[in-house]
Design an enzyme around this catalytic site. Sequence first.
Site, short mmCIF file in Angstrom:
data_model
loop_
_atom_site.label_atom_id
_atom_site.label_comp_id
_atom_site.label_asym_id
_atom_site.label_seq_id
_atom_site.Cartn_x
_atom_site.Cartn_y
_atom_site.Cartn_z
N LYS A 205 0.84 -1.21 0.00
CA LYS A 205 0.00 0.00 0.00
C LYS A 205 0.88 1.26 0.00
O LYS A 205 0.63 2.22 -0.74
CB LYS A 205 -0.91 -0.01 1.24
CG LYS A 205 -1.47 1.32 1.66
CD LYS A 205 -2.55 1.80 0.73
CE LYS A 205 -2.87 3.26 0.98
NZ LYS A 205 -4.12 3.69 0.45
N CYS A 259 -2.91 11.42 1.91
CA CYS A 259 -2.23 10.15 1.60
C CYS A 259 -0.85 10.37 1.00
O CYS A 259 0.16 10.02 1.61
CB CYS A 259 -3.09 9.34 0.64
SG CYS A 259 -4.76 9.10 1.25
N1 SAJ Z 1 -1.47 15.23 -8.39
C1 SAJ Z 1 -0.54 15.86 -9.21
N2 SAJ Z 1 -0.24 15.30 -10.41
C2 SAJ Z 1 -0.83 14.14 -10.84
C3 SAJ Z 1 -1.76 13.51 -10.01
C4 SAJ Z 1 -2.07 14.07 -8.78
O1 SAJ Z 1 0.03 16.91 -8.85
O2 SAJ Z 1 -0.50 13.71 -11.95
C5 SAJ Z 1 -1.79 15.78 -7.08
C6 SAJ Z 1 -3.27 16.12 -6.89
O3 SAJ Z 1 -3.57 17.38 -7.43
C7 SAJ Z 1 -3.38 16.07 -5.37
C8 SAJ Z 1 -2.41 14.95 -4.99
O4 SAJ Z 1 -1.55 14.77 -6.10
O5 SAJ Z 1 -2.94 17.27 -4.78
C9 SAJ Z 1 -3.05 13.63 -4.61
O6 SAJ Z 1 -4.14 13.35 -5.48
P1 SAJ Z 1 -4.41 11.91 -6.12
O7 SAJ Z 1 -5.64 12.02 -6.92
O8 SAJ Z 1 -3.20 11.41 -6.79
O9 SAJ Z 1 -4.58 10.93 -4.87
P2 SAJ Z 1 -5.45 10.91 -3.50
O10 SAJ Z 1 -4.56 11.40 -2.40
O11 SAJ Z 1 -6.75 11.57 -3.66
O12 SAJ Z 1 -5.65 9.32 -3.36
C10 SAJ Z 1 -4.50 8.47 -3.33
C11 SAJ Z 1 -4.72 7.35 -4.35
N3 SAJ Z 1 -3.50 6.60 -4.53
C12 SAJ Z 1 -3.02 6.27 -5.75
O13 SAJ Z 1 -3.55 6.63 -6.78
C13 SAJ Z 1 -1.79 5.42 -5.79
C14 SAJ Z 1 -5.87 6.45 -3.88
O14 SAJ Z 1 -6.01 5.35 -4.74
C15 SAJ Z 1 -5.57 5.96 -2.44
O15 SAJ Z 1 -6.61 5.12 -1.95
C16 SAJ Z 1 -5.48 7.16 -1.55
O16 SAJ Z 1 -4.36 7.95 -2.00
C17 SAJ Z 1 -5.26 6.69 -0.13
O17 SAJ Z 1 -6.22 6.69 0.67
O18 SAJ Z 1 -4.15 6.22 0.19
#
Ligand code: SAJ
Length: 429
Positions: A205, A259
């Site tokens: 995870k 996360c």
């Molecule tokens: N972000 C970027 N660039 C990207 C993708 C995201 O800057 O290409 C930023 C987003 O704007 C945001 C942050 O990253 O600020 C996190 O957003 P996210 O959509 O990547 O993830 P979370 O935090 O909403 O959810 C993550 C997910 N993990 C993965 O995709 C590996 C989700 O599946 C998990 O269940 C969750 O963390 C968790 O609970 O751990």
Amino acid sequence: MTDICVHGLGYIGLPTAAMFANYEHDVVGYDVDEAILDTLRDGDIHIEEPGLRAFVNEAISSGYLTVDSEVPAADVHIVCVPTPFDEADKSPKLDYVESAGTAVSEVLREGDTVILESTVPPGTTENVLSPKLEESGLEAGVDFSLAHCPETVLPGNVITELRQNNRIVGGVDPESTEIAVELYSSFVESDIHTTDDATTAEFVKLIQNTFRDTNIALANEIAKVAHDYEIDSREAIRLANMHPRVNIHHPGPGVGGHCLPIDPWFLGHGSDSLEMIELARDINDGMSEYISDILSSSLDGLGGTKIAILGIAYKGNVGDTRKSPGLKLARELQQKPAEMSAVADGGEVSEVDVSIHDSYVTDQTIALQSFEEALSDADAVVISTDHTEYESIDPHRVQELMRGTLVIDTKAILPVDEWMEIGFDVSTI
Ligand code: SAJ
């Protein structure tokens, strides 16, 4: 069907409890917070998540889901408590996992199963939760089953992902793993993969979120390098990703949420080998500084300016501001001129006027303004969250409101040519 007690009715526990109930398990949702229980009993929910209110109401009105402030005896206990993070020493606080273990130990019976879903450092199920449960006098893997089954759902798409994402399950013995797989098979439509122990499941995870965080750090560094070459980083990344084995994520204002900015640190709980992972964290956290440097150099200093920030949720179309990059930028901008004038030996302090708009955020402690108020007389605007509504902002309307012409579109959601054509100076990250 199996009696289940879900411990912790937060972002993961509540949808999980409702999911099992909607698949006709008898579920008790336990939480220490009476206010949350009252909200649920009144037919409301305390979490913003599309479709969740109706989903929970369905579970409650069918009678399969009840909520309680007492932990009942149950065939299965699923622990979904928060694992907060101490920013100062980058360590996780496992107090809630420990108290859940103690609470379960008081009602644990031979033959029961305990599953930990909370995101935790490797080793927590075996070395932290298990000893608490064994205070019952029963032995894990012998008298009761114990497994880790991490949640992996994306906020904003939780109900769909609970069903459709594959899952990882690792028990303290093969029987624990088997029981947990059987249980989650009641609603998981995708594959359920097993590991040989709980610690590997915990590790898997964490490296999933670490992969995403480090990949975004790479994208952010690529964006800075591309800027130095006057290249459009997004277009370069899009073309690079045409290669079948390349998948660079998107640059932006930094990484928020509860996360990605936290979980990589959990890997350092029992290891001194983090180097690139820590650097990636620093690169992502440093994006607000990078943006304020662009603002400062484009505006010839920040003192006395008004900067409008559009979007302070941590990502698009949600209202969650935990570790939000937009909020971090706002706070840093507000502190900057005072810091600069302190360096200039007591010179006059010209504050930056930072205005914030976000129609998704309901947190009363954050001073939010209407779209018009936020942009009125602004010298620059920073789009820091990709809410869909910002994609179609009318540049003519913004021009009427603003004093300046600088736009930093950190999510590259605006039709840049249209904005440039009428005189805006637009930069993307
Ligand atoms: N972000 C970027 N660039 C990207 C993708 C995201 O800057 O290409 C930023 C987003 O704007 C945001 C942050 O990253 O600020 C996190 O957003 P996210 O959509 O990547 O993830 P979370 O935090 O909403 O959810 C993550 C997910 N993990 C993965 O995709 C590996 C989700 O599946 C998990 O269940 C969750 O963390 C968790 O609970 O751990």
